[in-house]
Design a protein around this motif. Structure first.
Motif, PDB file in Angstrom:
ATOM      1  N   ALA A  16       0.840  -1.208   0.000  1.00 57.72           N
ATOM      2  CA  ALA A  16       0.000   0.000   0.000  1.00 57.72           C
ATOM      3  C   ALA A  16       0.877   1.262   0.000  1.00 57.72           C
ATOM      4  CB  ALA A  16      -0.934  -0.009   1.202  1.00 57.72           C
ATOM      5  N   LEU A  17       1.932   1.239   0.807  1.00 54.48           N
ATOM      6  CA  LEU A  17       2.826   2.401   0.872  1.00 54.48           C
ATOM      7  C   LEU A  17       3.570   2.575  -0.447  1.00 54.48           C
ATOM      8  CD1 LEU A  17       4.176   4.715   2.359  1.00 54.48           C
ATOM      9  CD2 LEU A  17       5.754   3.074   3.408  1.00 54.48           C
ATOM     10  N   CYS A  18       4.048   1.484  -1.007  1.00 54.07           N
ATOM     11  CA  CYS A  18       4.761   1.561  -2.292  1.00 54.07           C
ATOM     12  C   CYS A  18       3.858   2.125  -3.385  1.00 54.07           C
ATOM     13  CB  CYS A  18       5.280   0.189  -2.708  1.00 54.07           C
ATOM     14  SG  CYS A  18       6.665  -0.404  -1.709  1.00 54.07           S
ATOM     15  N   ASP A  19       2.612   1.663  -3.430  1.00 54.61           N
ATOM     16  CA  ASP A  19       1.678   2.166  -4.448  1.00 54.61           C
ATOM     17  C   ASP A  19       1.420   3.658  -4.284  1.00 54.61           C
ATOM     18  OD1 ASP A  19       1.424  -0.255  -5.731  1.00 54.61           O
ATOM     19  OD2 ASP A  19      -0.390  -0.860  -4.658  1.00 54.61           O
ATOM     20  N   ASN A  50       5.621   9.416  -7.546  1.00 57.68           N
ATOM     21  CA  ASN A  50       7.017   9.341  -7.988  1.00 57.68           C
ATOM     22  C   ASN A  50       7.234   8.024  -8.728  1.00 57.68           C
ATOM     23  OD1 ASN A  50       8.299  11.702  -6.208  1.00 57.68           O
ATOM     24  ND2 ASN A  50       6.942  10.503  -4.895  1.00 57.68           N
ATOM     25  N   LYS A  51       7.107   8.053 -10.042  1.00 53.31           N
ATOM     26  CA  LYS A  51       7.127   6.819 -10.819  1.00 53.31           C
ATOM     27  C   LYS A  51       8.528   6.322 -11.174  1.00 53.31           C
ATOM     28  CE  LYS A  51       2.614   7.717 -12.887  1.00 53.31           C
ATOM     29  NZ  LYS A  51       1.947   6.815 -11.928  1.00 53.31           N
ATOM     30  N   GLU A  52       9.549   7.085 -10.806  1.00 48.26           N
ATOM     31  CA  GLU A  52      10.910   6.716 -11.195  1.00 48.26           C
ATOM     32  C   GLU A  52      11.784   6.341 -10.004  1.00 48.26           C
ATOM     33  OE1 GLU A  52      11.692   6.455 -14.432  1.00 48.26           O
ATOM     34  OE2 GLU A  52       9.593   7.005 -14.800  1.00 48.26           O
ATOM     35  N   VAL A  53      11.203   5.859  -8.929  1.00 46.24           N
ATOM     36  CA  VAL A  53      11.970   5.450  -7.742  1.00 46.24           C
ATOM     37  C   VAL A  53      12.092   3.922  -7.752  1.00 46.24           C
ATOM     38  CG1 VAL A  53      12.148   5.540  -5.233  1.00 46.24           C
ATOM     39  CG2 VAL A  53      11.069   7.439  -6.470  1.00 46.24           C
ATOM     40  N   PRO A  54      13.234   3.372  -8.136  1.00 47.86           N
ATOM     41  CA  PRO A  54      13.366   1.922  -8.321  1.00 47.86           C
ATOM     42  C   PRO A  54      13.029   1.113  -7.065  1.00 47.86           C
ATOM     43  CG  PRO A  54      15.256   3.069  -9.236  1.00 47.86           C
ATOM     44  CD  PRO A  54      14.475   4.082  -8.456  1.00 47.86           C
ATOM     45  N   GLU A  55      13.471   1.599  -5.893  1.00 48.89           N
ATOM     46  CA  GLU A  55      13.357   0.799  -4.676  1.00 48.89           C
ATOM     47  C   GLU A  55      11.916   0.420  -4.335  1.00 48.89           C
ATOM     48  OE1 GLU A  55      15.117   3.495  -5.035  1.00 48.89           O
ATOM     49  OE2 GLU A  55      17.195   2.961  -4.575  1.00 48.89           O
ATOM     50  N   VAL A  56      10.966   1.298  -4.633  1.00 50.79           N
ATOM     51  CA  VAL A  56       9.585   0.980  -4.244  1.00 50.79           C
ATOM     52  C   VAL A  56       9.001  -0.115  -5.134  1.00 50.79           C
ATOM     53  CG1 VAL A  56       9.052   3.147  -3.095  1.00 50.79           C
ATOM     54  CG2 VAL A  56       8.763   2.996  -5.559  1.00 50.79           C
ATOM     55  N   TYR A  57       9.407  -0.174  -6.396  1.00 51.32           N
ATOM     56  CA  TYR A  57       8.987  -1.285  -7.249  1.00 51.32           C
ATOM     57  C   TYR A  57       9.570  -2.589  -6.738  1.00 51.32           C
ATOM     58  CZ  TYR A  57       7.351   2.202 -10.621  1.00 51.32           C
ATOM     59  OH  TYR A  57       6.684   3.243 -11.229  1.00 51.32           O
ATOM     60  N   LEU A  58      10.849  -2.523  -6.325  1.00 53.02           N
ATOM     61  CA  LEU A  58      11.484  -3.721  -5.775  1.00 53.02           C
ATOM     62  C   LEU A  58      10.777  -4.178  -4.507  1.00 53.02           C
ATOM     63  CD1 LEU A  58      13.881  -5.752  -5.697  1.00 53.02           C
ATOM     64  CD2 LEU A  58      15.109  -4.062  -4.328  1.00 53.02           C
ATOM     65  N   ASN A  59      10.505  -3.242  -3.594  1.00 52.34           N
ATOM     66  CA  ASN A  59       9.887  -3.616  -2.323  1.00 52.34           C
ATOM     67  C   ASN A  59       8.489  -4.182  -2.516  1.00 52.34           C
ATOM     68  OD1 ASN A  59      12.151  -2.842  -0.920  1.00 52.34           O
ATOM     69  ND2 ASN A  59      11.370  -0.824  -0.371  1.00 52.34           N
TER      70      ASN A  59
END
Length: 401
Positions: free
Chosen positions: A304-307, A313-322
């Motif tokens: 939920a937080l990552c989404d 911010n669509k260009e932050v790699p770490e949140v896609y990974l998490n």
């Protein structure tokens, strides 16, 4: 050689040496009058004072001071006339004058043998030294600006030590000089830059009185304690800094990183929550929070937080990974109990399918970070029967072995 002849020879040698010194001192006095060859005059005086017996003679020290002072005055005159003058030389001459005046006072104290009435020059020299002393501080800041931190520390140290030298008895410099805490703070900084904890900590109690720079003092201290491998003091300073300056990046990042590396995710979560309370929209903190939730196994909250981060911010790699790993880890955990249940097998497949777009996007944003996306994608493609994609991962896996 009989005893009489030896004594006579010794007397001749002593007389010759004495005559030689008198001649040299006369040269020095001539230089003082003409203002010429002062460098040579200073060398002569240093050679004379290198002999222990001469160091007890106040007049010899006074002559050295006069030479150095003359050089200083000539440099000042060149500055006044806007002629070329070496800044470094001027500051070094200030330092020499201060040290020489202190030496004169020290010799007088010894010669007085406890009778302060015999200390003839203290009052005059204290007044003179008091006028030169500020240039020790400015010399320190000058050398610090040039990144000559060893030289800068020498000047700050001498400036601070002046406050407790006998020559300034009665001046109460410790309580009346507002620049002392600042000089002590700069001494901490110089020791920190030199990676010499013993220097950085020498004047710490005094540096702590510089309230204006307390935040930076704590940062330097933390690094100094870490350099000493004193983790107890390191953590104490970080916690104090976070308590006093909760929005200062240095303290919360180091605390969170320390507990994260120690796999103490509960403590890391506590500090990130405290920081978020002060800065709820801070991107780095929100990303760190998603990493902590992932490691705490709180997958729904992590996703939920990552989404919510991705929405802005669509260009932050770490949140896609998490987010991808949250779905992936859930699938792995479900798979352990799904072997006999068709419904659970469907849930495992659903979790892998949910993980897929996040992990593929992470790969696109961080193509060189194979160690983090290769194995998850390998397993996702395998479980979702994606033959072409799986074969690519399989080739990459074999190439890394």
């Amino acid at each position: 050689m009989n005893r009489f002849y030896f004594i006579l020879l010794l007397s001749v040698i002593t007389t010759a040496a004495s005559a030689s010194i008198k001649k040299e001192l006369q040269q020095v006095k001539t230089s003082l009058k003409t203002g010429k060859e002062l460098d040579k005059a200073e060398r002569i005086m240093n050679d004379v004072l290198a002999k222990p017996d001469n160091r007890k003679d106040v007049k010899t020290w006074l002559l050295l001071f006069d030479v150095i002072k003359k050089k200083y005055e000539q440099g000042n005159e060149r500055l006044y006339l806007q002629q070329t003058a070496d800044t470094v030389t001027m500051y070094n001459l200030t330092k020499k004058m201060c040290l020489t005046l202190e030496s004169i006072d020290s010799v007088e104290r010894v010669n007085a043998n406890g009778n302060e009435n015999k200390i003839k020059y203290r009052k005059k020299h204290a007044e003179e030294l008091f006028t030169y002393k500020p240039n020790l501080f400015f010399g320190g800041t000058y050398f610090m600006s040039k990144k000559m931190f060893d030289k800068a520390f020498e000047f700050f140290s001498l400036y601070i030590d002046c406050a407790q030298t006998p020559i300034f008895t009665g001046y109460n410099i410790l309580n009346t000089d507002p620049q002392l805490p600042r000089a002590a703070f700069y001494s901490v900084y110089c020791g920190y830059k030199l990676r010499k904890p013993e220097l950085a900590l020498r004047y710490l109690p005094l540096a702590e009185k510089d309230k204006e720079r307390h935040e930076y003092l704590l940062q330097y201290l933390a690094d100094v304690y870490l350099l000493q491998n004193d983790l107890e003091r390191y953590m104490a300073v970080l916690k104090q800094g976070f308590q006093d300056y909760p929005t200062q990046t240095y303290f919360y990042t180091h605390l969170i990183e320390y507990y994260s590396k120690d796999n103490n995710w509960t403590s890391a979560n506590s500090y990130v929550d405290q920081a978020l309370a002060a800065m709820p929209e801070h991107l780095w903190l929100r990303v760190a929070k998603s990493t902590i939730l992932l490691n705490l196994g709180q997958y729904d909250d992590c996703i939920a937080l990552c989404d919510s981060i991705i929405a802005k911010n669509k260009e932050v790699p770490e949140v896609y990974l998490n987010a991808g790993l949250a779905y992936f880890n859930r699938a792995v955990e479900q798979e352990k109990t799904a072997r006999t249940s068709r419904d659970l097998k469907k849930k495992v497949a659903a979790s892998y399918r949910s993980a897929l777009p996040y992990m593929e996007q992470y790969r696109r944003l961080a193509p060189k970070d194979e160690s983090r996306w290769l194995l998850p994608l390998y397993n996702i493609y395998l479980n979702l029967n994606m033959g072409k994609e799986f074969e690519e991962m399989d080739r990459l896996m074999k190439a890394t072995k």
